[in-house]
Structures are given as C-alpha cells and as structure tokens.
Design an enzyme around this catalytic site. Structure first.
Site, PDB file in Angstrom:
ATOM      1  CB  SER A 111     -24.515 -53.499  75.517  1.00 36.18           C
ATOM      2  OG  SER A 111     -25.727 -53.313  76.168  1.00 36.18           O
ATOM      3  CG  HIS A 134     -29.011 -54.323  72.584  1.00 33.82           C
ATOM      4  ND1 HIS A 134     -29.415 -55.208  73.549  1.00 33.82           N
ATOM      5  CD2 HIS A 134     -28.073 -53.546  73.163  1.00 33.82           C
ATOM      6  CE1 HIS A 134     -28.744 -54.984  74.666  1.00 33.82           C
ATOM      7  NE2 HIS A 134     -27.927 -53.972  74.459  1.00 33.82           N
ATOM      8  CG  HIS A 160     -32.096 -53.848  78.817  1.00 32.98           C
ATOM      9  ND1 HIS A 160     -31.909 -53.712  77.463  1.00 32.98           N
ATOM     10  CD2 HIS A 160     -30.951 -54.385  79.321  1.00 32.98           C
ATOM     11  CE1 HIS A 160     -30.686 -54.145  77.148  1.00 32.98           C
ATOM     12  NE2 HIS A 160     -30.090 -54.557  78.247  1.00 32.98           N
ATOM     13  CE1 TYR A 220     -32.290 -49.559  78.964  1.00 32.13           C
ATOM     14  CE2 TYR A 220     -31.136 -51.064  80.426  1.00 32.13           C
ATOM     15  CZ  TYR A 220     -31.272 -50.451  79.187  1.00 32.13           C
ATOM     16  OH  TYR A 220     -30.393 -50.748  78.185  1.00 32.13           O
ATOM     17  CD  GLU A 221     -34.976 -51.770  76.056  1.00 30.01           C
ATOM     18  OE1 GLU A 221     -35.080 -51.519  74.848  1.00 30.01           O
ATOM     19  OE2 GLU A 221     -34.640 -52.884  76.490  1.00 30.01           O
ATOM     20  CB  ALA A 229     -21.848 -54.179  79.078  1.00 32.28           C
ATOM     21  CG  MET A 232     -28.493 -51.223  84.177  1.00 28.78           C
ATOM     22  SD  MET A 232     -28.701 -49.767  83.137  1.00 28.78           S
ATOM     23  CE  MET A 232     -27.497 -48.647  83.865  1.00 28.78           C
ATOM     24  CB  SER A 233     -29.096 -57.210  81.463  1.00 27.94           C
ATOM     25  OG  SER A 233     -27.716 -57.531  81.472  1.00 27.94           O
ATOM     26  CG  ASN A 246     -18.273 -48.716  83.335  1.00 28.99           C
ATOM     27  OD1 ASN A 246     -18.948 -49.520  82.672  1.00 28.99           O
ATOM     28  ND2 ASN A 246     -18.659 -48.265  84.499  1.00 28.99           N
ATOM     29  CG  HIS A 250     -24.894 -46.952  75.954  1.00 26.71           C
ATOM     30  ND1 HIS A 250     -24.928 -48.140  76.660  1.00 26.71           N
ATOM     31  CD2 HIS A 250     -25.407 -47.235  74.734  1.00 26.71           C
ATOM     32  CE1 HIS A 250     -25.444 -49.102  75.898  1.00 26.71           C
ATOM     33  NE2 HIS A 250     -25.744 -48.569  74.725  1.00 26.71           N
TER      34      HIS A 250
END
Ligand code: HPA
Length: 289
Positions: free
Chosen positions: A47, A78, A100, A102-103, A130, A227-228, A251, A263
């Site tokens: 990202s 993206h 991802h 989560y998508e 990230a 998450m990746s 973060n 985000h």
C-alpha cells in the site's frame, strides 16, 4: 482440467488461480509486454509503495484488467498493474497493487501474481508491505527487514490439490533468505538508511487489531503486524524462490498509542518512506547476482 497424481488418480478440478492459470496469465503478459526474455526478479509493492514502479526503465504497464484471471485491485493506494522492465540492470516484474484475503478473495488468488511472475522466469521475490509496530522501539517511518513470519490469517494459498512444480510440504525454517538479508543490511549501512529487523505477523483484517490482540501478538513473538505478504511468501517458497521481505512501519499498533489507526495515515507514511524503500531495493538489486 483435473489435477491428477503421477499414478493417474484424479484429485479434483484445478484451481482457477493455480499453476495452469499462472501459465495462461504469463502468456498474456508476455504478449502484451512484447518481451520474450525471462524476468529475473519479482517485486510486490505494498500500500502506498508504488513509487518504485515509476523508476522501472523500458517499462510496459499491464493493468490487472488485461491479465486473464486477475480481478481489478480494489484498495485505495493500489494502482493495480504489473510492470515489466529493467531496474538496476535486472529484468523485473513488479506488482503495483495486490490482492488481499480481506477483500473476500480466495487465498490462492492472493498468490497468483507470484505464480505468474515465477512463470515469467523470476526466481527471487522482493515483497514489501505496510505494517503496524508491535515491538516497542519501532516507529512510524522505520523500515524493517522481515526475518521470519507468523501466519495468523488461518488461511494458506497452498491448501487444495498440489500444483505441478510446487513442493507439497515446503520447509519454513528460513522463509526469508539469509543472503538477501545480508545484502540488504549492507546496502542500508552504506546508504545510511536505518533498518530494523524482526518478525512479521499476518492477520486477516480488515479491522485493525484490538489492544488486547496486540498484547497477545507481542507475547507470541511478533514485531510488526499486517494483512498481506505471508500468502505470497508461502507460494514463493513452495516454488523454490528466494524471498526478501521489507515492512514499512506506518503506525504504532493499537494500545501502543492513544490515537486511532487510519488507512489514510498508513498511506501518508508509506508515501513519505517510499523513497528510502526505493533506495534500499535498488541498492539490493545492484548487488544481487
Ligand atoms: N495492523 C494491521 N495491518 C496494518 C497496520 C496495523 O496496525 N498498519 C498497517 N497495516
């Protein structure tokens, strides 16, 4: 098409995101890019880290919509394209945007681009992401070399019928290549780029973690969370590729700071750190043989 064992027993239908799909997609990419030469290095840009793609020379941009089997990448930050060209003298295929879990995607789809880049010839994968800092001492803007991972996605792109040419039970004692990490460390030192090192924990998302979950992840040995990356690394290792993983710490994870995570903040930090990541990756490419 059905997958069959060497003895001829049918194991079920081939995955729409497996080796066969990768060969088809690689054929389309080769045709669109008009190149026959094998790609040497596969790069996945996380990202907000797509700026590296702009440095690729003799670049052919192939939008995901032009690659059979690829849906459009949907997350802000993206761009959703495969870029074929040259970087530091190496032939590269870079993915700006990724899929991802989560998508709602099949875990196998998240790793299809790696299979495609392997089919194009790549035997080394450089993967970036990230991530939130779990370990105290890491700060937004830091780059972290991934030395190991913890898969808390409870998903793997390797489940299902075995894919031809892939190890069924890939060893995971050293998923992130020691030699590549040593090169990256040298490059960082010579270029004055601060580089942390630690363990990346992959979670499913898309919600960020609770403070209690982050306390748990810290006790489990995680230094950063995202998450990746893990699906791509798993398939790369099953294919025998060398993997270099780099997290951009965007973060402090939940509970380590009173401010909520957004985000937009993640993208703002990756945008700021992108230039340093670019120097690290380009310097590393320049020293890979
Ligand atoms: N948690 C999970 N994924 C992330 C984070 C985080 O804090 N920051 C960037 N990606």
């Amino acid at each position: 098409m059905h997958v069959v064992t060497p003895g001829g027993a049918a194991l079920g239908p081939a995955s729409p995101f497996g080796a066969e799909a990768a060969l088809r997609a690689a054929g389309a990419v080769r045709e669109r890019a008009g190149v026959d030469a094998a790609v040497e290095i596969a790069i996945v840009l996380g990202s907000g880290l797509g700026a590296l793609a702009d440095a690729i020379e003799e670049a052919e941009h192939i939008p995901f919509s032009g690659i059979p089997g690829f849906p459009d990448a949907g997350v802000v930050g993206h761009a959703g394209a495969m870029i074929i060209g040259r970087l530091e003298g190496m032939r590269v295929a870079a993915l700006a945007g990724r899929f991802h879990i989560y998508e709602g995607h099949d875990p196998k789809l998240t790793a299809l681009p790696v299979r495609v880049m392997h089919a194009l010839g790549a035997r080394t994968l450089i993967v970036s992401n990230a991530a939130g800092a779990v370990r105290r001492g890491l700060a937004p803007g830091d780059l972290m070399l991934i030395d190991d991972h913890i898969n808390l996605m409870w998903r793997t792109p390797l489940a299902g019928p075995p894919e031809p040419g892939e190890e069924r039970f890939p060893d995971m004692s050293g998923p992130y290549d020691g030699e590549l990490r040593a090169i990256a460390r040298d490059v960082a030192r010579d270029a004055g780029i601060p580089l942390a090192e630690g363990t990346y924990c992959a979670v499913l998302g898309p919600s960020y973690e609770t403070a209690a979950e982050i306390r748990m992840l810290g006790r489990l040995g995680a230094d950063a969370v995202g998450m990746s990356t893990v699906p791509e690394t798993l398939v790369a290792r099953a294919l025998g590729m060398r993997v270099l993983g780099i997290s951009c710490i965007t973060n402090l994870a939940c509970g380590l700071t009173p401010s909520p995570i957004s985000h937009a903040e993640v993208l703002e930090v990756t945008g700021r750190v992108g230039e340093r990541l670019q120097r690290l990756v380009r310097g590393t490419l320049g020293r890979i043989d």
